[in-house]
Design a protein around this motif. Structure first.
Motif: not given
Length: 74
Positions: A1-2, A64-68, A71-73
């Motif tokens: 993932m990273l 980065r947190g917003q993009k992750i 992607s989970y949604k």
């Protein structure tokens, strides 16, 4: 993932990360130079540079947190 995240991350995120690292490095160099030469003004002037670098770092973490999260949604 990273590894995938860095490869697929936006140019804005990469710019934030490298700008933050650069400003923190410049601030540390100024601080070390000011303290070793006894130049108090240079040592004090390095603190806002480090602070801006840290703010950019936190902004990069938020991006980065917003993009992750997005992607989970999906």
């Amino acid at each position: 993932m990273l590894n995938e995240f860095w490869a697929t991350s936006s140019t804005a995120y990469k710019t934030l990360v490298f700008s933050a690292m650069g400003l923190i490095a410049v601030g540390l160099i100024l601080s070390i130079a000011g303290n070793t030469t006894g130049n108090q003004g240079l040592a004090i002037a390095s603190l806002p540079v480090i602070g801006v670098g840290l703010l950019l770092h936190v902004t990069g973490l938020v991006v980065r947190g917003q993009k992750i999260r997005k992607s989970y949604k999906k």
